[in-house]
Scaffold this motif. Structure first.
Motif, mmCIF file in Angstrom:
data_model
loop_
_atom_site.group_PDB
_atom_site.id
_atom_site.type_symbol
_atom_site.label_atom_id
_atom_site.label_comp_id
_atom_site.label_asym_id
_atom_site.label_seq_id
_atom_site.Cartn_x
_atom_site.Cartn_y
_atom_site.Cartn_z
ATOM 1 N N ARG A 1 48.070 72.391 56.161
ATOM 2 C CA ARG A 1 48.176 71.316 57.140
ATOM 3 C C ARG A 1 49.495 70.593 56.908
ATOM 4 N N GLY A 2 50.312 70.572 57.945
ATOM 5 C CA GLY A 2 51.620 69.939 57.822
ATOM 6 C C GLY A 2 52.145 69.534 59.180
ATOM 7 N N ALA A 3 53.363 68.965 59.166
ATOM 8 C CA ALA A 3 53.892 68.349 60.381
ATOM 9 C C ALA A 3 54.818 69.253 61.175
ATOM 10 N N SER A 4 55.374 70.295 60.562
ATOM 11 C CA SER A 4 56.371 71.082 61.282
ATOM 12 C C SER A 4 56.138 72.564 61.084
ATOM 13 N N ALA A 5 56.505 73.336 62.085
ATOM 14 C CA ALA A 5 56.286 74.776 62.056
ATOM 15 C C ALA A 5 57.180 75.467 61.035
ATOM 16 N N ASP A 6 58.376 74.877 60.735
ATOM 17 C CA ASP A 6 59.281 75.521 59.788
ATOM 18 C C ASP A 6 58.812 75.362 58.341
ATOM 19 N N LEU A 7 57.651 74.749 58.181
ATOM 20 C CA LEU A 7 57.111 74.537 56.837
ATOM 21 C C LEU A 7 56.708 75.844 56.173
ATOM 22 N N ALA A 8 56.344 76.859 56.962
ATOM 23 C CA ALA A 8 55.782 78.089 56.410
ATOM 24 C C ALA A 8 56.722 78.747 55.404
#
Length: 1020
Positions: free
Chosen positions: A875-882
């Motif tokens: 669970r996070g705020a941005s798609a580039d987190l992966a």
């Protein structure tokens, strides 16, 4: 118009055409030669007398309707057969389906054998029930002599039989049953020894019978008096208890058929029975006497509302779409009293009832209690889709055993009743009869004996081919010990050992032992953060290394000593001798808190497993064993110390042999390795190229489940194969199976020497053979405990019912009837992925330490022994987190524990009680994998040169044509097994040695090409 229950039978027939699932066979055997004409007249008179036997069921506007014929001959077939074929003929007749619209629901076959005649009737359940069948048998026996004599039936059988129309259910009765079944789960719990429900049921069935012993019948009578209940209620209550103890849960529903005929209608033939779903709370803390009283009250109340059968209640019972055929109960209890005699004197045919069971069952299990004189027979009719005859026979034996003991235990909680039979106990006692004596106190003493006996014999062959004798081992061991002694290391210390597999590593462990200390093996390929944690947690003050550790590994205050500074020392100097109770090594394994835990293994623990395989494998001084496994994996201790205790040779495998089957097999042949062990993951790399190259060699396979197809492939190489099992906490291996017959899967065998296994249920009660539960291992292999974790040690280790100290493995297993152990998964969220034990909670805990991740959940997808992988949902705020999370995981976790896919979610799916919905996440992971496979149909442009060549390898190995030069191997579906294949192909095509760790650090075609080009330019 048909009743609801009749409609249900008709509909089942439509859903399963050609199955014969609703057929009811009846057979009589006689030594008389039956007259065919008289026989036909007898059958026809039965049909004239009972309208149910001449009723067809036609479809009108999509609904079934009755059509009753005035008179119709019963089909009769004559078959000549040998005496031993009569049963087969009758079963064939019983299994042949009816055409309900065109056939009357009865047919007959006369099987003429040399010494007897058998008349077999097959009827449809729409026309008869159990009481009807008994009536027909009695009337047939009375009719046949009369029809044979003068063709006229006796007066009492000449007219039509009773055929009452039953009234519909009363509103009060419906209300009672709706309340009784309120909140009932959609699919009732199945017995734990059975198989899962099939995707499509066949309704194949079988039957097992058991005549109760005189002791059991006497016990039944004693219980009847003590509980003030009928035999029916006593035996039904025991059935509830046995179902609960075999996994049906506390909330148990049993179907009980009741006869609705009364008065003049008692001899009516037809479907006049209702099945009542009797629901009882079978709490383990309740006594048998209390349950008898509740069952008796419920039965009496249910009989007041018996005009409702369970089919009437289907609108209130929610069936699962996945198991539409399962009613509110999986289990029935049928107490059959003898049929009431027919009025009037008559001659009867001298015949015996022959038990021809239908080969179908609509339920998982029906227990039928049959009375004949003073005897009682139990017949269990079971669904073959989910149960086997052996398991059902064992259940009946337990039923009898518990019944025999019950009179003295009426006031005992049913959860504490001993449900084992004598046969159960014999199986497990025999498997656990493993006590042996051995002169080997410690491995160190065993190796010292070989040094004294054959000092010039070869002990170790290093990876570069250099040989070391037992004299060399002793001298180098003493040199390491002297070095440590000068550093202040003594008894009770833990010394870190950071080294590659090799001669220096082996003698370092022995040198550490000579000081009285224990060693902590550290894998140089592990992340620096993990190595630092282990050194700090173990409070290591001295670290032996064969090369410099990376920055951040060595904690403050820890002294680093190079193994190369230890000189050979052949002097006889005083040193502490480790006792069997002293720690030998500490090895770290997965922990659910996100932190690994250290397992402390004693010298006695290690000596026991070594001396077992010394005998079991027949290892002698003429053998050579391969040291293939990384030193931080506990099974490597067997590869090193077993041959040294035996006076044999340790052959140290080259690193490439761990990922390249050809290299491994070349080493096996070059050094004539006779014993070798590996995980199934490694054996997959070898088996395709092995052919006859393992012939005559002894092979151990363990660390993860051994699939049957791999076992077959290994046996085809000509090797002798053992499947072995054991957690780190019970010292390497605890059970062993010599693999021969693999038709029923591959068991993990029996306990090794001085080892016992107990399978326990959730309440800690030992489970009999066939029943799954947690595997608990006791005996000489059980570790001292977890290093400085007394609370965790107390939780996982402990005494078990006077059977000694045990370790709770968390693995689910069961005893087979032959005394071997079979594994069935985990009790927690720990998984095995290509031989590596991974605590999913540990991976989640690490991911949640990422500053931008607020929650993490990890699931396993795919085949864990082949193409499986971990998928992390964060669970996070941005798609580039992966990508950032994946890189972070790579730095913190062992390579095998790094997720192959990271998915960023705005919110985690949750269950009704606000817990993470892991089944939904698993489904999402599978959908992503399927989408990736579908997307792979579109190929991306290929780059030029080596990068383009590597893109082709990526696409070929991962079967994903859309991959490009920036595609991350591990985030595109790759894992360690495929990475080994990639490294092997790149090494062969480029001439540059590419290891698994290289692929991990350079996971894209462009990055790996850069690495290879750099090494080529350096001339490496």
């Amino acid at each position: 118009m048909l009743s609801v229950k009749e409609n249900a039978l008709w509909m089942l027939e439509r859903l399963l055409p050609g199955s014969g699932v609703n057929n009811v066979p009846i057979a009589l055997v006689t030594t008389q030669r039956l007259d065919v004409v008289a026989l036909q007249a007898t059958l026809d008179q039965l049909a004239r007398r009972h309208r149910a036997l001449r009723t067809r069921f036609v479809e009108v506007d999509g609904l079934p309707a009755r059509v009753v014929a005035e008179s119709v001959p019963v089909p009769l077939e004559l078959v000549e057969a040998a005496a031993d074929e009569a049963d087969k003929v009758c079963r064939a007749v019983a299994g042949r389906p009816f055409d309900l619209a065109g056939d009357i629901p009865v047919r007959a076959v006369l099987v003429r054998c040399p010494d007897r005649d058998v008349i077999c009737l097959c009827l449809h359940h729409l026309a008869v029930d159990a009481v009807s069948a008994a009536v027909l048998v009695e009337e047939f026996a009375a009719l046949y002599p009369a029809m044979l004599a003068d063709g006229r039936p006796p007066a009492e059988l000449a007219g039509p039989g009773p055929a009452p129309e039953l009234p519909g259910p009363k509103a009060a009765a419906l209300d009672f049953w709706h309340q009784h079944l309120a909140d009932l789960p959609g699919v009732p719990a199945a017995l734990e020894f059975g198989r899962p429900d099939p995707a499509t049921p066949t309704f194949a069935g079988g039957a097992v019978t058991r005549c109760l012993s005189a002791a059991a019948i006497n016990a039944m009578r004693d219980l009847r008096r003590a509980c003030r209940a009928t035999d029916n209620i006593v035996l039904l209550t025991l059935y509830y208890v046995l179902l609960m103890r075999h996994g049906a849960g506390r909330d148990v529903v049993v179907g009980v058929p009741v006869d609705l005929r009364d008065g003049a209608a008692r001899r009516a033939v037809g479907y006049y029975m209702n099945t009542l779903p009797l629901r009882v709370e079978v709490a383990p803390e309740r006594t048998f006497g209390e349950l008898v009283r509740e069952v008796r009250r419920l039965f009496v109340t249910a009989m007041d509302h018996a005009d409702v059968s369970y089919e009437e209640l289907e609108t209130s019972h929610t069936r699962s779409e996945a198991a539409w055929w399962v009613p509110p109960f999986r289990h029935m209890f049928n107490h059959r009293p003898p049929a009431e005699p027919m009025a009037g004197a008559r001659d009867e045919l001298a015949a015996e009832l022959w038990d021809i069971d239908s080969e179908h069952s609509r339920l998982d299990l029906e227990l039928v209690v049959m009375r004949a004189g003073d005897g009682v027979t139990l017949k269990a009719v079971y669904g073959a889709d989910v149960h086997d005859a052996d398991d059902i026979a064992a259940l009946l034996a337990r039923y009898e055993a518990v019944l025999e003991r019950l009179p003295a235990q009426i006031d005992r909680p049913v959860g504490d009743l001993d449900v084992w039979s004598a046969a159960d106990r014999a199986v497990v006692d025999d498997a656990n009869a493993t006590a042996v004596d051995s002169p080997l106190r410690t491995v160190a003493e065993g190796i010292a004996a070989q040094v004294a006996a054959q000092p010039e014999a070869t002990a170790i062959i290093d990876r570069d081919g250099v040989t070391w004798t037992y004299r060399d081992v002793a001298a180098r061991t003493a040199g390491v010990a002297a070095l440590l002694d000068r550093a202040g290391v003594g008894k009770g210390a833990i010394v870190g050992l950071y080294a590659e597999r090799g001669f220096p590593c082996a003698v370092a462990a022995l040198g550490i032992w000579r000081t009285g200390a224990a060693y902590l093996p550290l894998d140089p390929d592990q992340p620096a953060a993990r190595l630092a944690y282990e050194l700090t947690d173990a409070q290591v003050s001295v670290l032996l290394v064969d090369h410099e550790p990376p920055p951040g590994v060595v904690p403050d205050g820890c002294r680093v000593i190079q193994l190369g500074t230890a000189d050979p020392d052949e002097r006889d100097w005083p040193a502490p001798v480790p006792t069997p109770a002293d720690p030998a090594y500490v090895i770290y394994t997965s922990g659910s808190t996100g932190l690994p835990k250290g397992v402390v293994i004693s010298h006695a623990n290690l000596a026991n497993v070594v001396r077992h395989y010394l005998t079991d494998l027949g290892v002698t001084s003429q053998d050579a064993l391969l040291w293939l496994t990384t030193y931080a994996f506990d099974i490597s201790a067997l590869e090193v110390f077993l041959p040294l205790v035996a006076g044999a040779r340790v052959v140290i495998a080259d690193d490439a042999a761990r990922s390249d089957g050809a290299v491994l097999l070349d080493m096996v042949e070059r050094y004539d390795v006779s014993v070798l062990q590996a995980t199934p993951t490694t054996w997959r790399l070898v088996v395709q190229e092995a052919k006859g190259r393992l012939r005559g060699r002894r092979v151990l396979c363990g660390g993860e489940p051994l699939p049957a197809h791999l076992a077959r492939a290994l046996l085809a190489t000509g090797c002798t194969l053992w499947n072995v099992y054991g957690p780190t906490e019970t010292t390497i291996w605890s059970t062993s199976a010599l693999v021969t017959d693999i038709d029923a899967g591959v068991p993990v065998g029996r306990p090794i020497a001085n080892t016992t296994v107990v399978i326990v249920d959730g309440a800690g009660r030992p489970q009999p053979p066939g029943m799954p539960g947690e595997v608990c291992i006791g005996g000489d292999g059980v570790a001292i405990g977890y290093l400085r974790r007394p609370e965790l040690t107390a939780q996982r280790f402990g005494e078990l019912g006077g059977a000694g100290r045990f370790y709770r493995t968390g693995d689910v297993g069961r005893w087979r009837r032959d005394g071997t152990l079979e594994l069935r998964g985990r009790t927690d969220r720990q998984v095995k992925l290509r031989g590596h034990r991974i605590e999913l909670g540990e991976v989640e805990a690490v991911l949640e330490q990422h500053p931008r991740v607020s929650a993490a959940a990890v699931v396993l997808t795919g085949d864990p022994s082949a193409d499986g992988g971990l998928v992390a949902f964060v669970r996070g705020a941005s798609a580039d987190l992966a990508d950032d999370v994946w890189r972070y995981a790579k730095e913190q976790l062992a390579s095998y524990a790094v997720p192959t896919d990271v998915v960023v979610l705005e919110a985690m799916p949750t269950t009704g009680n606000d817990k993470v919905d892991y089944p939904t996440l698993s489904m999402m992971a599978e959908q992503r994998a399927a989408a990736r496979r579908a997307h792979s149909a579109e190929a991306a442009p290929v780059a030029d040169g080596m990068v383009g060549e590597f893109v082709g390898l990526w696409r070929s190995i991962l079967k994903a044509p859309q991959l490009h030069e920036q595609s991350n191997f591990f985030r595109s579906g790759g894992h360690s097994l495929l990475a080994a294949k990639l490294a092997q192909q790149v090494s062969r095509s480029t001439g540059v040695n590419v290891s698994l760790s290289t692929v991990f650090s350079a996971p894209t075609p462009q990055a790996l090409a850069g690495f290879v080009l750099s090494r080529q330019s350096d001339g490496v």
